[in-house]
Design a protein around this motif. Structure first.
Motif, mmCIF file in Angstrom:
data_model
loop_
_atom_site.group_PDB
_atom_site.id
_atom_site.type_symbol
_atom_site.label_atom_id
_atom_site.label_comp_id
_atom_site.label_asym_id
_atom_site.label_seq_id
_atom_site.Cartn_x
_atom_site.Cartn_y
_atom_site.Cartn_z
ATOM 1 N N LEU A 100 40.968 -8.640 -15.834
ATOM 2 C CA LEU A 100 40.789 -8.354 -14.138
ATOM 3 C C LEU A 100 40.244 -8.857 -13.567
ATOM 4 O O LEU A 100 39.910 -9.383 -12.193
ATOM 5 C CB LEU A 100 39.886 -7.074 -15.166
ATOM 6 N N PHE A 101 39.569 -10.201 -13.551
ATOM 7 C CA PHE A 101 39.335 -11.198 -12.642
ATOM 8 C C PHE A 101 40.365 -11.608 -11.281
ATOM 9 O O PHE A 101 40.214 -12.029 -11.361
ATOM 10 C CB PHE A 101 38.403 -12.470 -13.566
ATOM 11 N N GLY A 103 42.496 -9.463 -11.411
ATOM 12 C CA GLY A 103 43.904 -9.064 -11.146
ATOM 13 C C GLY A 103 44.550 -8.361 -9.635
ATOM 14 O O GLY A 103 45.378 -7.699 -9.714
ATOM 15 N N GLY A 104 43.452 -9.286 -8.656
ATOM 16 C CA GLY A 104 44.071 -9.501 -7.495
ATOM 17 C C GLY A 104 45.951 -9.457 -7.477
ATOM 18 O O GLY A 104 46.142 -9.337 -6.632
ATOM 19 N N TRP A 167 32.758 1.734 -19.154
ATOM 20 C CA TRP A 167 33.414 1.210 -18.007
ATOM 21 C C TRP A 167 34.303 1.115 -17.275
ATOM 22 O O TRP A 167 35.056 1.695 -16.625
ATOM 23 C CB TRP A 167 32.747 -0.322 -18.352
ATOM 24 N N MET A 174 38.041 3.645 -10.050
ATOM 25 C CA MET A 174 37.667 2.336 -9.180
ATOM 26 C C MET A 174 38.656 2.489 -8.186
ATOM 27 O O MET A 174 39.526 1.639 -7.188
ATOM 28 C CB MET A 174 36.432 1.821 -9.039
ATOM 29 N N LEU A 175 39.948 2.015 -9.394
ATOM 30 C CA LEU A 175 40.828 1.249 -9.348
ATOM 31 C C LEU A 175 42.279 2.244 -8.960
ATOM 32 O O LEU A 175 43.437 1.832 -8.023
ATOM 33 C CB LEU A 175 41.937 0.399 -10.261
ATOM 34 N N ARG B 148 37.787 -6.146 -5.783
ATOM 35 C CA ARG B 148 37.411 -4.971 -6.242
ATOM 36 C C ARG B 148 37.165 -5.235 -8.388
ATOM 37 O O ARG B 148 36.658 -4.711 -8.285
ATOM 38 C CB ARG B 148 38.630 -3.283 -5.900
ATOM 39 N N CYS B 149 38.173 -6.209 -8.185
ATOM 40 C CA CYS B 149 38.532 -6.188 -9.672
ATOM 41 C C CYS B 149 37.618 -7.267 -10.078
ATOM 42 O O CYS B 149 37.268 -6.508 -11.418
ATOM 43 C CB CYS B 149 39.805 -7.247 -9.799
ATOM 44 N N GLN B 150 37.401 -7.869 -8.994
ATOM 45 C CA GLN B 150 36.010 -8.809 -9.388
ATOM 46 C C GLN B 150 34.739 -8.181 -9.370
ATOM 47 O O GLN B 150 33.575 -8.955 -10.456
ATOM 48 C CB GLN B 150 36.062 -10.380 -8.231
ATOM 49 N N LEU B 152 34.349 -4.931 -11.130
ATOM 50 C CA LEU B 152 34.511 -4.566 -12.262
ATOM 51 C C LEU B 152 34.095 -5.398 -13.112
ATOM 52 O O LEU B 152 33.011 -5.284 -14.144
ATOM 53 C CB LEU B 152 36.033 -4.152 -12.427
#
Lengths: 178, 178
Positions: A100-101, A103-104, A167, A174-175, B148-150, B152
């Motif tokens: 996810l970190f 995820g961009g 979570w 949020m996504l 946004r991913c970070q 989260l």
DNA sequence: CAGAGCATGTAAGAGGTTACATGATTAC
DNA sequence: GTAATCATGTAACCTCTTACATGCTCTG
């Protein structure tokens, strides 16, 4: 080294064969400490050499023979000493958060699908824990110290799954906006 | 193998030296994936050999020289492919729960003291996370996908610490009765 | 008679930890 | 001048994972 004590903790509860232990590490104890059967058999050999446990051969006719391991007084002493020492903070290792970190780099749909999978898994595990709670700990006020401690490990599991579920919902919300 | 991707994820964010990465694994990324500097330097060498990253020597006069590592297009592709694969469920390893599981062997005061230590640690970490949230993510609705991913991942950390705090309180309450 | 469960191992390799090692600069 | 920070490594060891291996009994 911790695996040795995890095994001792299991044997302090009741005598087990290697096979029994492997099953324990797939359930109960395994909810917060994992081990494969190969690790277990190796560790059992070392523990017996150190005389912290003792094996007793059990002959069975309907099933393969097995060795039941009991904790020795020395083993109990060692386990107590270990429990009394302060624990090092545990190291988190969450592959999903690494993904996810970054995820961009991928389409939001990829992260969303993964979060949904994750959510399903934790939902299921929570249901398992709740079932165990109902079955074995119907009246927590009546528990002796040892049982109470074990109940608290289950309570930890329940809160852990709930934290992930909450979570996941936040993250999916949020996504979805993106 | 996951460490390789954790490093790629860090380098996708910005180019780093080994030293920078080691610091990252003490903060941000380190909140959900740990690594020592020895692991990092070993992995960097392997990643460069595979051409997923590329080092560039930077000469400095006021400090020791360093090598800045950049992710290559091949590295980005590999990272994307990894992110897209479904994750294996993470393995929990909580020494403190193993100890509590056998908590019946020691005086309740021993477990209580340990839980209080644990509570303090998580309380502190929660404060750190909340500070980061205020500083870097004051307005979450305005974040681009990557940020946004970070964000989260930070939210996960906050919920994680809160879950431990809440459980510690429950456990301390239940042990106080005994 | 096939598959699941019981029961125990060996071996190779990947991954992680700990200790040792160096050497420069900057801040107190 | 002492400690902290920057910067990078080697070596030994321990732990964990994965694959391979065997053989019996009970259930459907």
């Amino acid at each position: 080294m911790s695996l040795a004590y995890a095994i001792l903790a299991a044997l302090a509860d009741r005598a087990c064969s290697g096979y029994d232990l492997a099953k324990s590490f797939d359930a109960s104890l395994g909810y917060f400490w994992t081990a494969t059967h190969q690790q277990i058999y190796r560790e059992l050999a070392q523990l017996e050499e150190r005389q912290w446990i003792q094996g007793r051969a059990i002959n069975q006719t309907d099933r393969p023979n097995k060795t039941l391991f009991h904790i020795t007084p020395e083993g109990t002493t060692a386990l107590r000493a270990w429990i009394t020492q302060p624990s090092k903070p545990s190291k988190v290792r969450e592959e999903i958060l690494v993904k996810l970190f970054a995820g961009g780099l991928v389409a939001p749909a990829v992260s969303i699908a993964e979060l949904q999978r994750l959510r399903r898994g934790h939902h299921q595990q929570l249901a398992t824990y709740r079932r165990l709670e109902k079955t074995f700990f119907a009246d927590p006020t009546q528990l002796a110290l040892g049982e109470r401690c074990q109940y608290l490990t289950l309570r930890n599991g329940i809160r852990y799954e709930q934290y992930w579920l909450d979570w996941c919902d936040e993250a999916l919300g949020m996504l979805a906006e993106a």
